[in-house]
Design a protein around this motif. Structure first.
Motif, PDB file in Angstrom:
ATOM      1  N   LEU A 153       0.830  -1.203   0.000  1.00 23.18           N
ATOM      2  CA  LEU A 153       0.000   0.000   0.000  1.00 23.18           C
ATOM      3  C   LEU A 153       0.865   1.254   0.000  1.00 23.18           C
ATOM      4  O   LEU A 153       0.578   2.236  -0.705  1.00 23.18           O
ATOM      5  CB  LEU A 153      -0.923   0.010   1.231  1.00 23.18           C
ATOM      6  CG  LEU A 153      -2.113  -0.951   1.233  1.00 23.18           C
ATOM      7  CD1 LEU A 153      -2.877  -0.830   2.538  1.00 23.18           C
ATOM      8  CD2 LEU A 153      -3.037  -0.674   0.052  1.00 23.18           C
ATOM      9  N   GLY A 154       1.929   1.242   0.788  1.00 29.75           N
ATOM     10  CA  GLY A 154       2.783   2.418   0.908  1.00 29.75           C
ATOM     11  C   GLY A 154       3.572   2.733  -0.340  1.00 29.75           C
ATOM     12  O   GLY A 154       3.968   3.888  -0.556  1.00 29.75           O
ATOM     13  N   THR A 155       3.818   1.721  -1.176  1.00 29.74           N
ATOM     14  CA  THR A 155       4.628   1.925  -2.387  1.00 29.74           C
ATOM     15  C   THR A 155       3.783   2.147  -3.638  1.00 29.74           C
ATOM     16  O   THR A 155       4.335   2.263  -4.722  1.00 29.74           O
ATOM     17  CB  THR A 155       5.544   0.710  -2.621  1.00 29.74           C
ATOM     18  OG1 THR A 155       4.754  -0.487  -2.692  1.00 29.74           O
ATOM     19  CG2 THR A 155       6.555   0.583  -1.509  1.00 29.74           C
ATOM     20  N   HIS A 156       2.463   2.214  -3.504  1.00 23.83           N
ATOM     21  CA  HIS A 156       1.596   2.386  -4.665  1.00 23.83           C
ATOM     22  C   HIS A 156       0.874   3.727  -4.668  1.00 23.83           C
ATOM     23  O   HIS A 156      -0.180   3.884  -5.298  1.00 23.83           O
ATOM     24  CB  HIS A 156       0.599   1.232  -4.764  1.00 23.83           C
ATOM     25  CG  HIS A 156       1.182  -0.012  -5.363  1.00 23.83           C
ATOM     26  ND1 HIS A 156       2.052  -0.823  -4.660  1.00 23.83           N
ATOM     27  CD2 HIS A 156       1.057  -0.578  -6.595  1.00 23.83           C
ATOM     28  CE1 HIS A 156       2.414  -1.844  -5.435  1.00 23.83           C
ATOM     29  NE2 HIS A 156       1.833  -1.705  -6.604  1.00 23.83           N
ATOM     30  N   GLY A 157       1.425   4.705  -3.955  1.00 22.29           N
ATOM     31  CA  GLY A 157       0.946   6.076  -4.067  1.00 22.29           C
ATOM     32  C   GLY A 157      -0.461   6.322  -3.583  1.00 22.29           C
ATOM     33  O   GLY A 157      -1.137   7.227  -4.096  1.00 22.29           O
ATOM     34  N   LEU A 158      -0.940   5.538  -2.609  1.00 19.32           N
ATOM     35  CA  LEU A 158      -2.291   5.743  -2.090  1.00 19.32           C
ATOM     36  C   LEU A 158      -2.340   6.835  -1.033  1.00 19.32           C
ATOM     37  O   LEU A 158      -3.426   7.276  -0.637  1.00 19.32           O
ATOM     38  CB  LEU A 158      -2.841   4.430  -1.521  1.00 19.32           C
ATOM     39  CG  LEU A 158      -2.916   3.269  -2.527  1.00 19.32           C
ATOM     40  CD1 LEU A 158      -3.385   2.000  -1.839  1.00 19.32           C
ATOM     41  CD2 LEU A 158      -3.834   3.618  -3.684  1.00 19.32           C
ATOM     42  N   THR A 159      -1.180   7.261  -0.561  1.00 24.74           N
ATOM     43  CA  THR A 159      -1.083   8.388   0.364  1.00 24.74           C
ATOM     44  C   THR A 159       0.132   9.229  -0.011  1.00 24.74           C
ATOM     45  O   THR A 159       1.081   8.730  -0.614  1.00 24.74           O
ATOM     46  CB  THR A 159      -0.925   7.925   1.831  1.00 24.74           C
ATOM     47  OG1 THR A 159       0.222   7.083   1.939  1.00 24.74           O
ATOM     48  CG2 THR A 159      -2.164   7.180   2.308  1.00 24.74           C
ATOM     49  N   SER A 166      -5.743   7.954  -2.265  1.00 21.60           N
ATOM     50  CA  SER A 166      -6.435   6.766  -2.769  1.00 21.60           C
ATOM     51  C   SER A 166      -5.830   6.378  -4.124  1.00 21.60           C
ATOM     52  O   SER A 166      -4.628   6.489  -4.319  1.00 21.60           O
ATOM     53  CB  SER A 166      -7.941   7.020  -2.856  1.00 21.60           C
ATOM     54  OG  SER A 166      -8.628   5.826  -3.135  1.00 21.60           O
ATOM     55  N   THR A 167      -6.672   5.971  -5.082  1.00 21.20           N
ATOM     56  CA  THR A 167      -6.161   5.502  -6.370  1.00 21.20           C
ATOM     57  C   THR A 167      -6.074   6.610  -7.411  1.00 21.20           C
ATOM     58  O   THR A 167      -5.763   6.338  -8.573  1.00 21.20           O
ATOM     59  CB  THR A 167      -7.070   4.391  -6.911  1.00 21.20           C
ATOM     60  OG1 THR A 167      -8.418   4.883  -6.980  1.00 21.20           O
ATOM     61  CG2 THR A 167      -7.035   3.176  -6.007  1.00 21.20           C
ATOM     62  N   LEU A 168      -6.327   7.864  -7.010  1.00 26.50           N
ATOM     63  CA  LEU A 168      -6.331   8.964  -7.966  1.00 26.50           C
ATOM     64  C   LEU A 168      -5.005   9.719  -8.015  1.00 26.50           C
ATOM     65  O   LEU A 168      -4.935  10.796  -8.603  1.00 26.50           O
ATOM     66  CB  LEU A 168      -7.477   9.931  -7.650  1.00 26.50           C
ATOM     67  CG  LEU A 168      -8.853   9.418  -8.094  1.00 26.50           C
ATOM     68  CD1 LEU A 168      -9.961  10.302  -7.568  1.00 26.50           C
ATOM     69  CD2 LEU A 168      -8.925   9.330  -9.610  1.00 26.50           C
ATOM     70  N   GLN A 169      -3.983   9.212  -7.348  1.00 27.44           N
ATOM     71  CA  GLN A 169      -2.607   9.659  -7.494  1.00 27.44           C
ATOM     72  C   GLN A 169      -2.296  10.974  -6.787  1.00 27.44           C
ATOM     73  O   GLN A 169      -1.202  11.154  -6.271  1.00 27.44           O
ATOM     74  CB  GLN A 169      -2.255   9.785  -8.990  1.00 27.44           C
ATOM     75  CG  GLN A 169      -0.794   9.967  -9.290  1.00 27.44           C
ATOM     76  CD  GLN A 169      -0.484   9.914 -10.771  1.00 27.44           C
ATOM     77  OE1 GLN A 169       0.669   9.928 -11.145  1.00 27.44           O
ATOM     78  NE2 GLN A 169      -1.483   9.845 -11.619  1.00 27.44           N
ATOM     79  N   TYR A 170      -3.221  11.913  -6.760  1.00 27.85           N
ATOM     80  CA  TYR A 170      -3.001  13.216  -6.142  1.00 27.85           C
ATOM     81  C   TYR A 170      -4.095  13.487  -5.115  1.00 27.85           C
ATOM     82  O   TYR A 170      -5.272  13.232  -5.368  1.00 27.85           O
ATOM     83  CB  TYR A 170      -3.001  14.341  -7.190  1.00 27.85           C
ATOM     84  CG  TYR A 170      -1.979  14.158  -8.272  1.00 27.85           C
ATOM     85  CD1 TYR A 170      -0.630  14.368  -8.017  1.00 27.85           C
ATOM     86  CD2 TYR A 170      -2.355  13.758  -9.552  1.00 27.85           C
ATOM     87  CE1 TYR A 170       0.321  14.193  -9.022  1.00 27.85           C
ATOM     88  CE2 TYR A 170      -1.418  13.585 -10.557  1.00 27.85           C
ATOM     89  CZ  TYR A 170      -0.080  13.803 -10.283  1.00 27.85           C
ATOM     90  OH  TYR A 170       0.851  13.621 -11.264  1.00 27.85           O
TER      91      TYR A 170
END
Length: 606
Positions: A153-159, A166-170
């Motif tokens: 979760l931490g390496t997939h840009g969710l925060t 979330s999944t919208l990157q920004y």
């Protein structure tokens, strides 16, 4: 009218919402391959719509909506003639066309209340899913949980730190997205009759507001508050008092929640308050680096508009032209304002058409929302208004999912204009009623084949570029080279694809090749082709200047000067120009260029 025409409307509606769901779950459709995969995913809905409407034609929205939609599409198409980079403008045109197609599909197939409720439920479910994903990621980040799942979760840009994206990157985009489901939930709470359902939807609206706070997005919070203030005005006269009461109850419930969990929310609220104070202080004259950069970008965008005021530089070309006009050593691909982006890209004609289109959709939506008794229409209007309001001060619409959601929501809202409650009004066919069904079917199928063939080719090119970068990272150089070459073949007018292949060959292949001369010549040809296809991109001129310098080619000075002209605040570019002028025997010019490079480097430019 034949009921067979509407038998599959619910299925078409669900299929039309699939691209929005995919984009929301996969970085908003930011990358080209994601955006065009969204378009491919819409193909089943488009084909089924064409087949079912081939007998009677399809309905128009009527009035200013159709006129402004056609005008904006026309200016987008015209900008392909005046553009500084055809490939980028063609890609942007297909995105606009895609949004228009989805708008008319949703508008046509949403004929009854149950279809509208289905679409609203899907949008609410999408909001819940993204919020839950963001909440889980926030818990992991704030509590510093360990383990493979939390690491993933931490390496997939969710925060971003402890700010939820979330999944919208920004985080700003995620917060802007939440405005839609928040007001849909609030509207549902006003429409349902059972007390427990009102509590459920009211709690859901509060949950979305909490997630918006967790995003710590200053602009989105202000956009939400402005929308919340005007929301009662959007409601029908008989619902306004209930709407105001619902807003007060929501605020009170949130205040109680924040007080009970003040150890969690108080630091965030203080942080948000500080950021908002900085905003007002900036308006009062106090400097703030982030806000100052945005103001300067808008000022620079105005200078770009004055250079090409009528048709602009071409849709989608801002990122290639901005470096020539920027007045501070700061770069962004988008001007953090959809209004100024349209003005720069398509001039006064395109910017005016865009504002007219947005205005006509929102005005039509306001008339409908205030006329209908159901509050859900006010919820749809508030979601669309909040979406475009935040896009006016940020780069949300650079992620394809945000304009797609806006036009889908407007399609749901405007669809009420041409039907009576429980009884659909006759459609106004865009085609002639006496035209044979086969002619309409063939025309529709031909349109789909032409447009989606182009979309599919661009998708394959972008996908091959992404796969090539992945293979290069993994050390699989033969596979990477094959993918880069495939991307070039599929995009003959694409400068990026040629420059990517040239850079790969130059850094990974040329040194170990048996015929280094042949590889070197190919690299040179690729860079030269890139500069011809996109002459405004400084990076291609810079790469070509360095290549010419290595080979003692006298054209190095010309290309280095072109790179500096297109990016005058880049210190490295002036240094390359200094070396090129020195090699050409221009000692005075080399000294001036070197002095400018040193000056820019001292100011923070690289």
């Amino acid at each position: 009218m034949n009921d067979d025409m509407h038998r599959y409307d619910k299925l078409i509606l669900v299929l039309a919402l699939v691209p929005a769901a995919f984009g929301a779950l996969f970085q908003g459709g930011y990358f080209t391959w994601q955006a065009y995969l969204m378009m491919v995913l819409a193909l089943p809905a488009v084909l089924l719509f064409v087949v079912t409407r081939s007998r009677h034609g399809w309905a128009r929205a009527g009035g200013a909506v159709d006129v402004t939609m056609l005008a904006f599409l026309g200016v987008c198409a015209l900008s392909m003639v005046a553009t500084v980079y055809f490939q980028a403008t063609m890609v942007a045109f297909f995105k606009v066309l895609f949004c228009a197609i989805l708008f008319y599909i949703v508008f046509n197939v949403t004929r009854h209340t149950d279809q509208l409720d289905l679409a609203v439920s899907i949008l609410l479910g999408l909001g819940v899913l993204l919020s839950l994903i963001g909440l889980v990621a926030y818990v992991g980040a704030s509590s510093r949980l360990t383990g493979s799942f939390w690491t993933w979760l931490g390496t997939h840009g969710l925060t971003q730190g402890t700010s939820v994206t979330s999944t919208l990157q920004y985080r700003n985009t995620f917060a802007a997205f939440l405005i839609l489901p928040m007001f849909l939930a609030l509207a549902r709470a006003l429409d349902v009759r059972r007390w427990w359902a009102r509590v459920l939807y009211g709690g859901l609206a509060g949950f979305f507001v909490v997630m918006l706070i967790l995003s710590q997005s200053r602009g989105s919070l202000l956009a939400f508050l402005i929308t919340l203030i005007v929301f009662p005005v959007m409601l029908p006269r008989g619902q306004r008092l209930k709407g105001i009461l619902a807003v007060f109850l929501l605020v009170a419930a949130l205040a109680l929640t924040f007080w009970l969990k003040r150890d969690v929310f108080l630091p965030m609220l203080l942080s948000m308050t500080l950021r908002i104070k900085q905003l007002f202080a900036f308006v009062g004259g106090v400097q703030d680096a982030s806000l100052y950069a945005r103001v300067v970008m808008i000022r620079d965008a105005w200078a770009m508009l004055l250079r090409r005021p009528v048709l602009g530089t071409g849709a989608g070309t801002y990122q290639y032209v901005y470096t020539q006009f920027r007045s501070i050593p700061f770069y962004a691909k988008f001007p953090h304002s959809i209004v100024f982006e349209q003005l720069v890209d398509m001039g006064i004609l395109g910017g005016g058409a865009f504002l007219a289109l947005i205005g006509s959709l929102l005005w039509r939506g306001l008339r409908i929302a205030r006329r209908e008794q159901a509050a859900v229409f006010a919820g749809l209007l508030a979601g669309a208004f909040g979406n475009v309001l935040h896009a006016a001060v940020d780069f949300d619409w650079s992620l394809l999912v945000m304009p797609v959601l806006f036009f889908v929501v407007c399609g749901l809202l405007v669809s009420r204009e041409r039907r009576e409650p429980d009884v659909a009004q006759p459609h106004v066919a865009l085609g002639h009623r006496h035209s044979p069904r086969s002619a309409r079917l063939l025309t529709g199928v031909a349109f789909v084949v032409v447009v989606w063939s182009a979309v599919f080719v661009i998708l394959l090119s972008a996908a091959n570029t992404a796969l090539a970068q992945r293979a290069e990272f993994q050390g699989d150089l033969p596979s990477a080279q094959y993918r880069y070459r495939t991307a070039v073949r599929l995009a003959p007018l694409g400068a990026e694809q040629k420059a990517d292949l040239a850079a790969f060959l130059q850094t990974k292949v040329e040194a170990s090749a048996q015929d280094q001369g042949a590889v070197g010549r190919e690299v040179q040809q690729l860079y030269e082709a890139a500069t011809r296809l996109n002459p405004r991109m400084w990076a291609y001129h810079d790469a070509l200047a360095r290549l010419y310098l290595e080979r003692g080619d006298a054209r190095a000075g010309v290309e280095a000067q072109s790179a500096v002209d297109r990016n005058p605040l880049r210190a490295d570019g002036w240094f390359v120009l200094a070396v090129a002028r020195n090699a050409a025997g221009d000692q005075a010019g080399a000294g001036q260029a070197l002095d400018r490079a040193v000056q820019l480097q001292e100011q923070g430019s690289n």
